[in-house]
Design a protein around this motif. Structure first.
Motif, PDB file in Angstrom:
ATOM      1  N   ARG A  37       0.932  -1.226   0.050  1.00  0.00           N
ATOM      2  CA  ARG A  37       0.122  -0.147   0.006  1.00  0.00           C
ATOM      3  C   ARG A  37       0.962   1.383   0.026  1.00  0.00           C
ATOM      4  O   ARG A  37       1.786   1.310   0.721  1.00  0.00           O
ATOM      5  CB  ARG A  37      -0.984   0.060   1.253  1.00  0.00           C
ATOM      6  CG  ARG A  37      -2.073  -1.261   0.832  1.00  0.00           C
ATOM      7  CD  ARG A  37      -2.733  -1.103   2.366  1.00  0.00           C
ATOM      8  NE  ARG A  37      -3.832  -2.274   2.097  1.00  0.00           N
ATOM      9  CZ  ARG A  37      -5.202  -2.192   1.622  1.00  0.00           C
ATOM     10  NH1 ARG A  37      -5.418  -0.731   1.496  1.00  0.00           N
ATOM     11  NH2 ARG A  37      -6.090  -3.061   1.355  1.00  0.00           N
ATOM     12  N   ILE A  38       0.872   2.139  -1.081  1.00  0.00           N
ATOM     13  CA  ILE A  38       1.819   3.152  -1.296  1.00  0.00           C
ATOM     14  C   ILE A  38       0.991   4.426  -1.069  1.00  0.00           C
ATOM     15  O   ILE A  38       0.146   4.722  -2.227  1.00  0.00           O
ATOM     16  CB  ILE A  38       2.459   2.970  -2.540  1.00  0.00           C
ATOM     17  CG1 ILE A  38       2.988   1.472  -2.670  1.00  0.00           C
ATOM     18  CG2 ILE A  38       3.333   4.103  -2.807  1.00  0.00           C
ATOM     19  CD1 ILE A  38       3.697   1.281  -3.836  1.00  0.00           C
ATOM     20  N   PRO A  39       0.927   5.212  -0.166  1.00  0.00           N
ATOM     21  CA  PRO A  39       0.500   6.563  -0.333  1.00  0.00           C
ATOM     22  C   PRO A  39       1.093   7.453  -1.200  1.00  0.00           C
ATOM     23  O   PRO A  39       2.353   7.534  -1.221  1.00  0.00           O
ATOM     24  CB  PRO A  39       0.380   6.928   1.275  1.00  0.00           C
ATOM     25  CG  PRO A  39       1.588   6.132   1.958  1.00  0.00           C
ATOM     26  CD  PRO A  39       1.688   4.852   1.147  1.00  0.00           C
ATOM     27  N   LEU A  40       0.163   8.287  -1.844  1.00  0.00           N
ATOM     28  CA  LEU A  40       0.992   9.178  -2.904  1.00  0.00           C
ATOM     29  C   LEU A  40       0.480  10.743  -2.457  1.00  0.00           C
ATOM     30  O   LEU A  40      -0.628  11.084  -2.937  1.00  0.00           O
ATOM     31  CB  LEU A  40       0.302   8.972  -4.263  1.00  0.00           C
ATOM     32  CG  LEU A  40       0.777   7.706  -4.886  1.00  0.00           C
ATOM     33  CD1 LEU A  40       0.260   7.410  -6.160  1.00  0.00           C
ATOM     34  CD2 LEU A  40       2.234   7.398  -4.849  1.00  0.00           C
ATOM     35  N   PRO A  41       1.187  11.328  -1.580  1.00  0.00           N
ATOM     36  CA  PRO A  41       0.732  12.575  -1.125  1.00  0.00           C
ATOM     37  C   PRO A  41       0.772  13.590  -2.441  1.00  0.00           C
ATOM     38  O   PRO A  41      -0.012  14.535  -2.036  1.00  0.00           O
ATOM     39  CB  PRO A  41       2.006  13.315   0.104  1.00  0.00           C
ATOM     40  CG  PRO A  41       2.974  12.108  -0.011  1.00  0.00           C
ATOM     41  CD  PRO A  41       2.493  10.810  -0.691  1.00  0.00           C
ATOM     42  N   GLU A  42       1.677  13.448  -3.436  1.00  0.00           N
ATOM     43  CA  GLU A  42       1.692  14.381  -4.220  1.00  0.00           C
ATOM     44  C   GLU A  42       0.375  14.207  -5.248  1.00  0.00           C
ATOM     45  O   GLU A  42       0.263  15.137  -6.110  1.00  0.00           O
ATOM     46  CB  GLU A  42       2.974  14.032  -5.252  1.00  0.00           C
ATOM     47  CG  GLU A  42       2.811  12.667  -6.245  1.00  0.00           C
ATOM     48  CD  GLU A  42       3.271  11.648  -5.506  1.00  0.00           C
ATOM     49  OE1 GLU A  42       3.545  10.290  -6.164  1.00  0.00           O
ATOM     50  OE2 GLU A  42       3.484  11.865  -4.259  1.00  0.00           O
ATOM     51  N   ASN A  43      -0.492  13.376  -4.790  1.00  0.00           N
ATOM     52  CA  ASN A  43      -1.583  12.946  -5.830  1.00  0.00           C
ATOM     53  C   ASN A  43      -2.810  13.185  -4.897  1.00  0.00           C
ATOM     54  O   ASN A  43      -3.924  12.399  -4.924  1.00  0.00           O
ATOM     55  CB  ASN A  43      -1.746  12.014  -6.456  1.00  0.00           C
ATOM     56  CG  ASN A  43      -2.728  11.678  -7.463  1.00  0.00           C
ATOM     57  OD1 ASN A  43      -2.908  12.699  -8.165  1.00  0.00           O
ATOM     58  ND2 ASN A  43      -3.358  10.821  -7.684  1.00  0.00           N
ATOM     59  N   GLY A  44      -2.785  14.126  -3.999  1.00  0.00           N
ATOM     60  CA  GLY A  44      -4.043  14.410  -2.911  1.00  0.00           C
ATOM     61  C   GLY A  44      -4.089  13.149  -2.071  1.00  0.00           C
ATOM     62  O   GLY A  44      -5.183  13.033  -1.387  1.00  0.00           O
ATOM     63  N   GLY A  45      -3.388  12.382  -1.863  1.00  0.00           N
ATOM     64  CA  GLY A  45      -3.459  11.470  -0.757  1.00  0.00           C
ATOM     65  C   GLY A  45      -3.721  10.014  -1.177  1.00  0.00           C
ATOM     66  O   GLY A  45      -4.278   9.292  -0.462  1.00  0.00           O
ATOM     67  N   THR A  46      -3.813  10.112  -2.731  1.00  0.00           N
ATOM     68  CA  THR A  46      -4.500   8.568  -3.271  1.00  0.00           C
ATOM     69  C   THR A  46      -3.484   7.600  -2.613  1.00  0.00           C
ATOM     70  O   THR A  46      -2.391   7.794  -2.490  1.00  0.00           O
ATOM     71  CB  THR A  46      -4.267   8.671  -4.669  1.00  0.00           C
ATOM     72  OG1 THR A  46      -5.071   9.819  -5.232  1.00  0.00           O
ATOM     73  CG2 THR A  46      -4.626   7.371  -5.526  1.00  0.00           C
TER      74      THR A  46
END
Length: 111
Positions: A37-46
């Motif tokens: 599970r990889i959080p992507l903060p650069e994409n609004g927290g997706t």
């Protein structure tokens, strides 16, 4: 080592040895991983969910984004709605987890 660094050469070699052993433990754990599970903060927290296919069915990896109604999966054909409706060969289409994450990040950045 500098004049202000109190560690000796032996201390540093010991630390390097410990870090190498830890790296090997982490690599062994990652080799057995079936999901990331990889959080992507650069994409609004997706959060990307990257899953390995059951070995009896193949070796592919799937990447999806959870959402109401089943979420979306990133496939070689683009984003597909409702993960549960996708066939196994379309869902698990990436050769490894790194490729799956790279392709999904690229797709999210372009969207």
């Amino acid at each position: 080592m500098t004049d202000t660094d109190p560690r000796t050469r032996e201390d540093l070699l010991s630390e390097i040895s410990n870090l190498r052993a830890e790296l090997e433990r982490v690599r062994a754990l990652a080799a057995d991983a079936t999901e990331y599970r990889i959080p992507l903060p650069e994409n609004g927290g997706t959060t990307l969910i990257v899953r390995r296919q059951a070995l009896v069915n193949g070796m592919g990896w799937a990447v999806s984004v959870p959402a109401y109604g089943g979420g979306r999966a990133w496939t070689t054909e683009g984003w597909q709605e409702s993960i549960s409706a996708l066939s196994v060969d379309r869902l698990f289409c990436w050769p490894d987890a790194t490729t799956a994450v790279t392709e999904a990040r690229r797709a999210l950045a372009a969207a």
